[in-house]
Scaffold this active site. Sequence first.
Site, PDB file in Angstrom:
ATOM      1  N   ARG B 115      18.744  71.748  36.490  1.00 30.31           N
ATOM      2  CA  ARG B 115      19.217  73.060  36.026  1.00 30.31           C
ATOM      3  C   ARG B 115      20.331  73.648  36.877  1.00 30.31           C
ATOM      4  NH1 ARG B 115      13.833  74.599  35.994  1.00 30.31           N
ATOM      5  NH2 ARG B 115      12.756  73.801  34.165  1.00 30.31           N
ATOM      6  N   LYS B 137      35.290  74.809  31.941  1.00 28.27           N
ATOM      7  CA  LYS B 137      34.878  74.179  30.677  1.00 28.27           C
ATOM      8  C   LYS B 137      34.520  72.732  30.962  1.00 28.27           C
ATOM      9  CE  LYS B 137      37.419  76.433  26.950  1.00 28.27           C
ATOM     10  NZ  LYS B 137      38.407  76.152  25.882  1.00 28.27           N
ATOM     11  N   GLU B 179      50.818  70.406  29.325  1.00 27.79           N
ATOM     12  CA  GLU B 179      49.993  71.598  29.536  1.00 27.79           C
ATOM     13  C   GLU B 179      50.780  72.676  30.291  1.00 27.79           C
ATOM     14  OE1 GLU B 179      47.062  71.985  28.157  1.00 27.79           O
ATOM     15  OE2 GLU B 179      46.221  69.996  27.838  1.00 27.79           O
ATOM     16  N   LYS B 219      46.503  80.291  34.458  1.00 27.03           N
ATOM     17  CA  LYS B 219      45.178  79.955  33.934  1.00 27.03           C
ATOM     18  C   LYS B 219      44.104  80.797  34.627  1.00 27.03           C
ATOM     19  CE  LYS B 219      42.089  76.571  32.291  1.00 27.03           C
ATOM     20  NZ  LYS B 219      41.791  75.213  31.925  1.00 27.03           N
ATOM     21  N   GLU B 229      36.019  82.496  26.520  1.00 27.80           N
ATOM     22  CA  GLU B 229      36.920  82.286  25.402  1.00 27.80           C
ATOM     23  C   GLU B 229      36.526  83.071  24.167  1.00 27.80           C
ATOM     24  OE1 GLU B 229      38.411  78.277  24.924  1.00 27.80           O
ATOM     25  OE2 GLU B 229      38.648  78.618  22.802  1.00 27.80           O
ATOM     26  N   ARG B 233      41.673  83.643  26.155  1.00 27.28           N
ATOM     27  CA  ARG B 233      41.623  82.256  26.613  1.00 27.28           C
ATOM     28  C   ARG B 233      41.944  81.269  25.484  1.00 27.28           C
ATOM     29  NH1 ARG B 233      37.249  79.308  30.690  1.00 27.28           N
ATOM     30  NH2 ARG B 233      38.257  77.275  30.605  1.00 27.28           N
ATOM     31  N   ASN B 237      44.618  77.010  23.826  1.00 33.89           N
ATOM     32  CA  ASN B 237      44.448  75.963  22.823  1.00 33.89           C
ATOM     33  C   ASN B 237      45.705  75.744  21.981  1.00 33.89           C
ATOM     34  OD1 ASN B 237      41.718  75.396  23.459  1.00 33.89           O
ATOM     35  ND2 ASN B 237      41.151  77.309  22.454  1.00 33.89           N
ATOM     36  N   HIS B 240      46.384  72.495  20.548  1.00 30.50           N
ATOM     37  CA  HIS B 240      45.170  71.689  20.676  1.00 30.50           C
ATOM     38  C   HIS B 240      44.434  71.476  19.353  1.00 30.50           C
ATOM     39  CE1 HIS B 240      45.976  72.118  24.883  1.00 30.50           C
ATOM     40  NE2 HIS B 240      44.906  71.452  25.224  1.00 30.50           N
ATOM     41  N   HIS B 244      43.514  67.709  18.757  1.00 27.88           N
ATOM     42  CA  HIS B 244      42.154  67.164  18.679  1.00 27.88           C
ATOM     43  C   HIS B 244      41.998  66.211  17.500  1.00 27.88           C
ATOM     44  CE1 HIS B 244      40.163  70.482  21.318  1.00 27.88           C
ATOM     45  NE2 HIS B 244      40.909  69.644  21.994  1.00 27.88           N
ATOM     46  N   HIS B 257      45.876  62.766  26.288  1.00 29.45           N
ATOM     47  CA  HIS B 257      45.622  64.108  25.765  1.00 29.45           C
ATOM     48  C   HIS B 257      46.904  64.950  25.743  1.00 29.45           C
ATOM     49  CE1 HIS B 257      43.693  67.906  24.956  1.00 29.45           C
ATOM     50  NE2 HIS B 257      44.054  68.391  26.122  1.00 29.45           N
TER      51      HIS B 257
END
Lengths: 358, 358
Positions: B115, B137, B179, B219, B229, B233, B237, B240, B244, B257
């Site tokens: 945990r 993330k 990026e 960032k 997000e 935020r 993307n 993106h 994706h 990527h």
Amino acid sequence: MPTLTITAPSATYPVIIEDFLHNDRAFITAKSKALVVSNPKIAGLYLHKILPKIRAQEVFVCIVPDGEEHKNMQSIEQILQCAFANRLDRKSLMIALGGGVISDMVGFASGIFEREISYVSIPTTLLAQVDASVGGKCGINNAYGKNLVGLFHQPSAVYIDKEFLRTLPAREIRAGLAEVVKVLVCFDKLGFEALESSQDDMLDPSVLLPFIQKSIAIKARVVEQDERESGIRAALNYGHTFAHIIEMQTHYKRFLHGQAVAIGMTMANDLALRLGLLQETQAKRIERVLRRLGLDEAYPISDIEAFYQAFFLDKKSHNNTLCFVLPKGIGDFTLRDDIPKDQILATLAHFSLESMRI
Amino acid sequence: MPTLTITAPSATYPVIIEDFLHNDRAFITAKSKALVVSNPKIAGLYLHKILPKIRAQEVFVCIVPDGEEHKNMQSIEQILQCAFANRLDRKSLMIALGGGVISDMVGFASGIFEREISYVSIPTTLLAQVDASVGGKCGINNAYGKNLVGLFHQPSAVYIDKEFLRTLPAREIRAGLAEVVKVLVCFDKLGFEALESSQDDMLDPSVLLPFIQKSIAIKARVVEQDERESGIRAALNYGHTFAHIIEMQTHYKRFLHGQAVAIGMTMANDLALRLGLLQETQAKRIERVLRRLGLDEAYPISDIEAFYQAFFLDKKSHNNTLCFVLPKGIGDFTLRDDIPKDQILATLAHFSLESMRI
């Protein structure tokens, strides 16, 4: 109809204690889709009553195999697979309908599905009602032990209905009562005495209800103070350090979790006696209550050293330091990480196969 | 040596931008054990330099296969297995040494190991330095798409050393620059113009450094405002949503990527043009910068309708609503969830196999 509010640092949510199943005006509402996760038996008994109470764009059902031995990554993948295949989105809701195994897994799966969506819990066992469903500890077992993989994820609501207990086997009610005994011994002397002196049938859901409420109220207070278990919440592990080893050694099959916890509490009491934390009479009183509740199973330890070494695999052990939760009389507890190995071995020897044969 | 502090709601941590590898006084200290997770190539190049810098009770190494196609549950299980087999405890530390795939997986594995335990990130690719390693993330891919299973878990520190970039293939530096372009177009007009007018060799780590700092600073500001997000935020993307799908359709193999993001930004720009958010001249400027950085790969869409349908599997789509991040001129952006299907299809058609053949 009492509602307890849990105010944990990471979330605030209600525990609704009422006749949910028979209340025509009680509904669970999802902002988008809903996925009900249950096991074959509970689904057969209750799905026809629960499904009409869900208000969602679409409702899906996922049935995972029953039992602690299926609380693993494979079942998590099954739940995720069902969620992705049916295109649940981030506003969707998972609904855990079942015992602690189900709520632990649904909390985990919803916690990692698209980096967290909400879930609500409908615990159908006494153990899940008084313990597993509140507090946000989620996770699965692996070859190394219980609940070793998981996270903290608070539900957005918990529905407690004593009606579920009517179909619950007596053995499971007894198992749940172990967790009730646990919180009373650690936190509530008067509550323990009420249980001790009660002449009522503890298998009767109506008799159980005030004890369910009491247990949840105590757990709520503990979780509010210490969500992440850096202090007081550890008390809820009374009996569990021993129980986890017992469950692992018996492959989660011989005992229900609560039965193992009852044995573990007896072992912890023995250790507390040796350390002068508990008096003989107090230990006897706890033992008597457990016996009356049918929680007097025995687990003769066959290999003391192996049992001792297994402690160090538990996630609560750190730097080869073992930490035990021990009762300090009745209604109080203490955390001890300074217990010499020979004292621990003495307790284990007391419960060994050899000493039981004598 | 500049240190940026990220103050996210769930954690505050430093991003240390310095010559870590060659600084004899820079160490990473674990309270208990440490587990370094890396891939075969990076381990071969840098483990001998990193291991002496770790101060821990014991240090273990876990090597997972390289590449986006291995960012899956199997690799997570491998990391967890290594952690349990070597008895990491809750005070132990995981160390991610590698690109975004490694930091995403280590963040996830450490987030669910008992945990949650801590992890630090040593990003070795430009992409991971400017994007993946900061913000918390974490997650893995599955058959349904990228990063669909995961959680938010902030590292306890991030070490950025431009030295790593000296062994990085030019293709990977270019991918990282995508990026950089992304954040500059959305947030920083002056920064974009500096990149646009620079005559320096962008593959030179020393030339890159101020752009790395700038990107991380932006960032950091975004994550501080919107860790989970729910708003701003989402701007990260940009490109993106398209990328994706491109990555999924090419099985994460044909493009890095960043390369896919560059194609995605060009597609988003086309959509922004149609909606009057971006002017032709601005779109051309972004295109020119991408081309100069070697980010002008093409992905001819073979089935427009299939591409469109794939959007709805993305975790950002909700209730059949698609949300696009689109540039509003240079240095600003907007989120749009109201774009008619025919406009989106027009953009996809513009990039289709057929239109490219003409």
